[in-house]
Each structure stands twice: as C-alpha cells, then as structure tokens.
Design a protein around this motif. Sequence first.
Motif, PDB file in Angstrom:
ATOM      1  N   ARG A 119      34.223 -25.344 -15.919  1.00 10.47           N
ATOM      2  CA  ARG A 119      35.461 -24.659 -15.570  1.00 10.47           C
ATOM      3  C   ARG A 119      36.529 -25.674 -15.175  1.00 10.47           C
ATOM      4  O   ARG A 119      36.227 -26.802 -14.782  1.00 10.47           O
TER       5      ARG A 119
ATOM      6  N   ARG B 264      38.272 -18.867 -14.252  1.00  8.71           N
ATOM      7  CA  ARG B 264      38.147 -20.051 -15.101  1.00  8.71           C
ATOM      8  C   ARG B 264      38.465 -21.337 -14.353  1.00  8.71           C
ATOM      9  O   ARG B 264      38.398 -22.421 -14.913  1.00  8.71           O
ATOM     10  N   SER B 265      38.838 -21.223 -13.083  1.00 18.98           N
ATOM     11  CA  SER B 265      39.172 -22.416 -12.293  1.00 18.98           C
ATOM     12  C   SER B 265      38.856 -22.138 -10.823  1.00 18.98           C
ATOM     13  O   SER B 265      38.430 -21.041 -10.460  1.00 18.98           O
TER      14      SER B 265
END
Length: 359
Positions: A95, A50-51
């Motif tokens: 993201r 997610r990052s």
Amino acid sequence: MSAAIVAPPLVGRRRSKILAYRKWLPIVSAAVLAVLIYGYMFHISRIAFRSNPDFSCFYRAGRMLLGGRGSDIYNLAAEQAFDESLKSQVAVPGRLFYTLPFVFTPPTLLVFAPLAALPYQSADLVWLIMNVAILIAVPIFVSTALGLGTGGTCAAVFLPSIFPPTMWAIAEGQISIILLGIFSMLFVSLYRNRNFEAGCWIALTAIKPQFTLPALIIALAGRNWKAIRGVAATSLGLLLISFYFVGWRSTLGFPATILSYSRLPVGLNGQLGEHPLDMPNIRGICYNIFVSPVSREVWVALATAICLLLLWATYRASDVTRWFSALLVVTLLVSYHVYPHDMALLAITVPLLAYSARS
C-alpha cells in the motif's frame, strides 16, 4: 371513611427498578448497535484503505515530542525523515505511504504523546476506543442535561453512527470527534449558564483555530465577560503548554507554518497541498463556482459576513438550544479549512433538535 392503600416500600423499590430498566434498555441497545457500526467501519477502513490513515500524522507528532524533537513537528522535511523510521510500524506492504503534515496546535500533543508511547497498532486501537467512548457518552450527557426522554436519547446516541462525516472521521482516525466533545461541553456550559466554564471550552476549540472565531465573536458581541475571562485564562495555559512542548519559536510561528502548508503543490494522488474543491464550506462553494481568484475571495468575504450577521441575529432572538445549532453550521461554513470529516460536529444537533421539537 376508608384508609388509603399504600404500597409496601419493597414493592415501590421494585417498581422504580423496573421503570429504570425500561428507560435504559433501549439506550444501551442503541449504544451497543452504534459501537458495532463504529467498529465495523474501523475494521473495513484498515483493510480497504490504499494508504496510511490520517492518524499516522498524529502518532508521528507524538513520537517526535517523546523523542525530544518537538520543535520539528511543523518542519515538513523533518516529518518526512522521521516517517522513514516509522514505516516498519505504520506502512502496510503493498500500500501507499504518505507523510501527512501535522497542522494542529501544540496542545493537541497532550492527547497524542501518551498514545505515541504505545506501538502503532495499539495506539490506533486505543484512539478508536477513545473516540467511540466520546460518541456514546457525550450524547447521553447532553440529552440528560436537556431532560430528554428515552426516544430522544436513543436518537442522539445512534444517529451519529450512520452519519457519513462521523463514520469518515472514525475511518481516518481524525480529531473531529474530540472537537465534537469540546463543542458539546461548550453547549452544556452555556445551557447551565456557566459562562466562565464556557469560555474555557471555547479556548479548547483552538486545537483547530479556524473553529474558534465564531464562538469568540458571539462572546465578545454579547459582552459575556465571564466567558472572555475563561477564554483568556485557558488560552494562557495552552500557550505555556505549547512553549514547553515545541518551544516559543515553533508556537509563535504556527500561523505562518499553516499558511505555508496551504501553498504546497498537490502531489502524488493529491496528498500534499490543500483541496478547496473538496471543502464543504463557503470557500469550497466559491472555488467550484468561480474561476477568477478575485471573484472567489470577494464572494468568500461577502458570504462570511452575511453568515456571521445571521448568526448574531439568531443569537439575539433565540435561546441557546436554537442558536447553538446555528453556531455550528456557521462555524463550518465560514472556516477557511474544512473537510467532510469535520462535519461530524453537526452530530451535536440531534439532541438539540429533539429538545426543540419537544418544546
């Protein structure tokens, strides 16, 4: 009296080739399977995360050095500002994007500055290839040095690919695999009684300084002066490289900088600051058990002293293949700053355990 039957030279050579083929085919198969697992883990991580991965902080540090801003690589405000210029390359639409502090010693840039000359996606892929090459080559090298058979070598090559810390290091693009390679070379040097060379490898572990102390203590307590000279000579070279890369102020201020990072508050989704509760070491255990900071510090100090004493006793009583495994465990337990991906160092113990089981 009958004459002995001697096989023709051509038949002998063919037999040798067949035996070599039978030995290396399982090892090559294990390596191919491991490479597929590493590649799949990398691919999934780049889709599912997610990052941005941890590799982005290494890439940024290299870009800052190439851009003439090496003295700012430990300045969080400068890192955040520089990340804004990298967002178009590093950030994935939809993201989260974090500025991850660079908390490694300046010589690390010997690896990441060349990578930073590439576009981010290419650098990320090349970094994966470098790590996988280490994960395949090092177990084969260590197994060959120990004289392990096909089964032990296959285990040493394949098992790290299903070891969660190793998989996590690949997914995050962390530097743990480089450290695994350095510690592996340290073991081989000690096993071959090349003490000066071993000292050079001890010094190179200082890319994460918290991992250097136990091996250095063993060298000093054992009065291994050749190793100490190796540490001193290599450390001097690394210090000069650091001065050249980031300047003497940033180099000498590195310990204070790392302490300041450890005091950062936990920010959005826990990206800034330390996470002692997540650390698989003595410090993490004490943080999970004790509420009082005083109790934590007392138990950390006591447990660290006990671990170091046990390591010394193991060193005095065992050969290098046994006490080196204990060194790795103690190094991880007593280090002040350890995360799950750092446990990838334990992958080195596979060929050592195979050797001990054989003997």
